[in-house]
Write a protein that holds these residues in place. Sequence first.
Motif, PDB file in Angstrom:
ATOM      1  N   SER A  60       0.877  -1.177   0.000  1.00 18.04           N
ATOM      2  CA  SER A  60       0.000   0.000   0.000  1.00 18.04           C
ATOM      3  C   SER A  60       0.915   1.228   0.000  1.00 18.04           C
ATOM      4  CB  SER A  60      -0.946  -0.030   1.198  1.00 18.04           C
ATOM      5  OG  SER A  60      -0.280   0.425   2.351  1.00 18.04           O
ATOM      6  N   GLY A  61       0.325   2.402  -0.134  1.00 19.78           N
ATOM      7  CA  GLY A  61       1.117   3.629  -0.273  1.00 19.78           C
ATOM      8  C   GLY A  61       2.120   3.836   0.855  1.00 19.78           C
ATOM      9  N   THR A  62       1.755   3.406   2.057  1.00 21.91           N
ATOM     10  CA  THR A  62       2.636   3.579   3.207  1.00 21.91           C
ATOM     11  C   THR A  62       3.991   2.898   2.985  1.00 21.91           C
ATOM     12  OG1 THR A  62       0.677   3.683   4.607  1.00 21.91           O
ATOM     13  CG2 THR A  62       2.761   3.284   5.728  1.00 21.91           C
ATOM     14  N   MET A  65       6.141   5.311   1.382  1.00 25.31           N
ATOM     15  CA  MET A  65       6.532   6.343   2.360  1.00 25.31           C
ATOM     16  C   MET A  65       7.716   5.844   3.186  1.00 25.31           C
ATOM     17  SD  MET A  65       2.705   7.516   3.691  1.00 25.31           S
ATOM     18  CE  MET A  65       3.184   8.886   4.733  1.00 25.31           C
ATOM     19  N   PHE A  87      -2.178  12.002   7.974  1.00 27.74           N
ATOM     20  CA  PHE A  87      -1.139  11.479   7.093  1.00 27.74           C
ATOM     21  C   PHE A  87       0.184  12.230   7.244  1.00 27.74           C
ATOM     22  CE2 PHE A  87      -5.088   9.833   5.313  1.00 27.74           C
ATOM     23  CZ  PHE A  87      -4.801   8.480   5.517  1.00 27.74           C
ATOM     24  N   ARG A  90       1.626  10.516   9.979  1.00 28.72           N
ATOM     25  CA  ARG A  90       2.215   9.212   9.624  1.00 28.72           C
ATOM     26  C   ARG A  90       3.692   9.358   9.246  1.00 28.72           C
ATOM     27  NH1 ARG A  90      -1.159   4.923   6.376  1.00 28.72           N
ATOM     28  NH2 ARG A  90      -2.367   5.404   8.220  1.00 28.72           N
ATOM     29  N   SER A 136      -1.962  16.382  -0.566  1.00 32.34           N
ATOM     30  CA  SER A 136      -3.396  16.377  -0.280  1.00 32.34           C
ATOM     31  C   SER A 136      -3.592  15.603   1.023  1.00 32.34           C
ATOM     32  CB  SER A 136      -4.122  15.699  -1.449  1.00 32.34           C
ATOM     33  OG  SER A 136      -5.391  15.242  -1.059  1.00 32.34           O
ATOM     34  N   THR A 138      -5.617  13.848   3.099  1.00 34.82           N
ATOM     35  CA  THR A 138      -6.922  13.207   2.908  1.00 34.82           C
ATOM     36  C   THR A 138      -7.779  13.224   4.174  1.00 34.82           C
ATOM     37  OG1 THR A 138      -5.566  11.687   1.613  1.00 34.82           O
ATOM     38  CG2 THR A 138      -7.904  11.203   1.726  1.00 34.82           C
ATOM     39  N   ASP A 163       4.178  13.217  -0.037  1.00 33.34           N
ATOM     40  CA  ASP A 163       3.125  12.198  -0.118  1.00 33.34           C
ATOM     41  C   ASP A 163       2.072  12.738  -1.080  1.00 33.34           C
ATOM     42  OD1 ASP A 163       0.711  10.884   0.232  1.00 33.34           O
ATOM     43  OD2 ASP A 163       0.796  10.837   2.417  1.00 33.34           O
ATOM     44  N   ILE A 165      -0.257  10.694  -2.368  1.00 32.45           N
ATOM     45  CA  ILE A 165      -1.104   9.494  -2.483  1.00 32.45           C
ATOM     46  C   ILE A 165      -2.510   9.856  -2.959  1.00 32.45           C
ATOM     47  CG2 ILE A 165      -2.150   7.622  -1.088  1.00 32.45           C
ATOM     48  CD1 ILE A 165       0.624   7.284   0.232  1.00 32.45           C
ATOM     49  N   THR A 166      -3.046  10.984  -2.509  1.00 30.86           N
ATOM     50  CA  THR A 166      -4.342  11.407  -3.072  1.00 30.86           C
ATOM     51  C   THR A 166      -4.218  12.703  -3.882  1.00 30.86           C
ATOM     52  OG1 THR A 166      -4.974  12.459  -0.980  1.00 30.86           O
ATOM     53  CG2 THR A 166      -5.834  10.245  -1.385  1.00 30.86           C
ATOM     54  N   GLN A 188      -4.700   2.869  -5.274  1.00 28.94           N
ATOM     55  CA  GLN A 188      -6.153   2.777  -5.036  1.00 28.94           C
ATOM     56  C   GLN A 188      -6.861   4.122  -4.948  1.00 28.94           C
ATOM     57  OE1 GLN A 188      -3.848   2.556  -2.775  1.00 28.94           O
ATOM     58  NE2 GLN A 188      -4.527   2.833  -0.687  1.00 28.94           N
ATOM     59  N   LYS A 189      -6.266   5.145  -5.560  1.00 31.83           N
ATOM     60  CA  LYS A 189      -6.865   6.487  -5.485  1.00 31.83           C
ATOM     61  C   LYS A 189      -7.175   6.934  -6.912  1.00 31.83           C
ATOM     62  CE  LYS A 189      -5.628   6.448  -1.025  1.00 31.83           C
ATOM     63  NZ  LYS A 189      -6.507   6.497   0.118  1.00 31.83           N
TER      64      LYS A 189
HETATM   65  C1  LIG Z   1      -2.519  11.270   1.920  1.00 29.07           C
HETATM   66  C2  LIG Z   1      -2.392   9.826   2.253  1.00 29.07           C
HETATM   67  N1  LIG Z   1      -1.204   9.373   2.667  1.00 29.07           N
HETATM   68  C3  LIG Z   1      -1.014   8.082   2.984  1.00 29.07           C
HETATM   69  C4  LIG Z   1      -2.050   7.178   2.892  1.00 29.07           C
HETATM   70  C5  LIG Z   1      -1.786   5.771   3.275  1.00 29.07           C
HETATM   71  O1  LIG Z   1      -1.848   4.979   2.146  1.00 29.07           O
HETATM   72  P1  LIG Z   1      -2.086   3.417   2.251  1.00 29.07           P
HETATM   73  O2  LIG Z   1      -3.329   3.216   3.051  1.00 29.07           O
HETATM   74  O3  LIG Z   1      -2.213   3.030   0.798  1.00 29.07           O
HETATM   75  O4  LIG Z   1      -0.890   2.840   2.884  1.00 29.07           O
HETATM   76  C6  LIG Z   1      -3.310   7.593   2.477  1.00 29.07           C
HETATM   77  C7  LIG Z   1      -4.433   6.658   2.434  1.00 29.07           C
HETATM   78  O5  LIG Z   1      -5.574   7.023   2.480  1.00 29.07           O
HETATM   79  C8  LIG Z   1      -3.470   8.949   2.140  1.00 29.07           C
HETATM   80  O6  LIG Z   1      -4.665   9.398   1.724  1.00 29.07           O
END
Ligand SMILES: Cc1ncc(COP(=O)(O)O)c(C=O)c1O
Length: 375
Positions: A60-62, A65, A87, A90, A136, A138, A163, A165-166, A188-189
């Motif tokens: 996943s995106g994390t 990161m 995020f 995170r 962004s 989220t 990041d 991701i969105t 998945q975005k």
């Molecule tokens: C801005 C942002 N960063 C990080 C993530 C984490 O991504 P993932 O859940 O794919 O690991 C998300 C997931 O919603 C996100 O929207």
Amino acid sequence: MKHYLLAPGPTPVPPVVLQAMAQPMMHHRTPEYEALFAEVRRDLRTLFQCKNEVLMFAASGTGAMEGAVVNTLSPGDHIIVVQGGKFGERWAEICQAYGLHVLAVTVPYGKSVEPAMVAEALRRAPGTKIVLATHSETSTGAIHDIHALAGIVRGTDALLVVDAITSLGVMDLPMDSWGVDIVVSGSQKALMLPPGLAFAALSDKAWARVPEARLPKFYFNFAKERKAIAENQSAYTPAVSLVVGLRESLRLILSEGLPIVFARHDRLARATRAGVQALGLTLFAEHPGAACTAVGAPHGIDGGAVVKGMRKRGITIAGGQGSMKGKIFRISHMGYVDAFDILTALGGLEMVLADLGYPVTLGAGVQAAEQLLRQ
Ligand SMILES: Cc1ncc(COP(=O)(O)O)c(C=O)c1O
């Protein structure tokens, strides 16, 4: 019951992508896969607006990161994190897990960082190795001004890690021309795929850091992956079906054209905002982005009840995360979403709010959005 997926990830997957992923499995150490991956590599560079390779991982995106952190830093390094939501936090959590020294530049949830705050933090901590930000956010719907941050970080030895991701494929983020050093994203975005692919692109300045970065790593080894990519391969077994789908989603995005894709997201976001504001609701983010709209739950109404009511009617939106739980709900307009999805969400929202006893004029939100969307 028919289902509408309007949460900020996972997002709906177009039928042509689903169909491609349903093909019989191919082996990845074959000319067939290498031809597929060659096309994907080229199109990813166009999407990321960068000249260097875009690395891809089954995660996943994390995962990307974490990869950005472990491939550019060494134990004891100092970093700056821009945070105004879950995020951004995170980034700090990942860095703390590796024992790095974190200086947080924090803004309240819903706000966007003032670039001058980051300039000031860099002045106070001149040994900073990287600045980590979220384009962004989220969890609040807010966007941070990455262009301005890049202008500040570019003049220092630090790297700017973003990041996206969105935001990738939602809002313009010309990585090379703005001077962003690392951009990470996920499948998945706005890429309109199931979860499971993570991406990272690095500038020359970032790649120069990789050989000296001593944090431990194994799977997320950027140098190893770059070597494999040069042969249209990956170091380990790729998520083959997702890569097959990715070829189709990239074709969709690039045939529409990036400027048009960004304009479409912007239009849907403006229509959503107009719709909820016409219902007397307030936007949570001061500077809302085009990925998702975070809406303040009206006084006396639990945001979670709105999400639940929507789900009962077949519409999946998202609630607030962490400390935002119950206070907001979030409607996504990212990826494979069009005007009529937005009207559906607003229509559903009006009915649910009425069910919950909120004084709503049925049709008022839909009308405001329609007025914007028919232009
Ligand atoms: C801005 C942002 N960063 C990080 C993530 C984490 O991504 P993932 O859940 O794919 O690991 C998300 C997931 O919603 C996100 O929207």
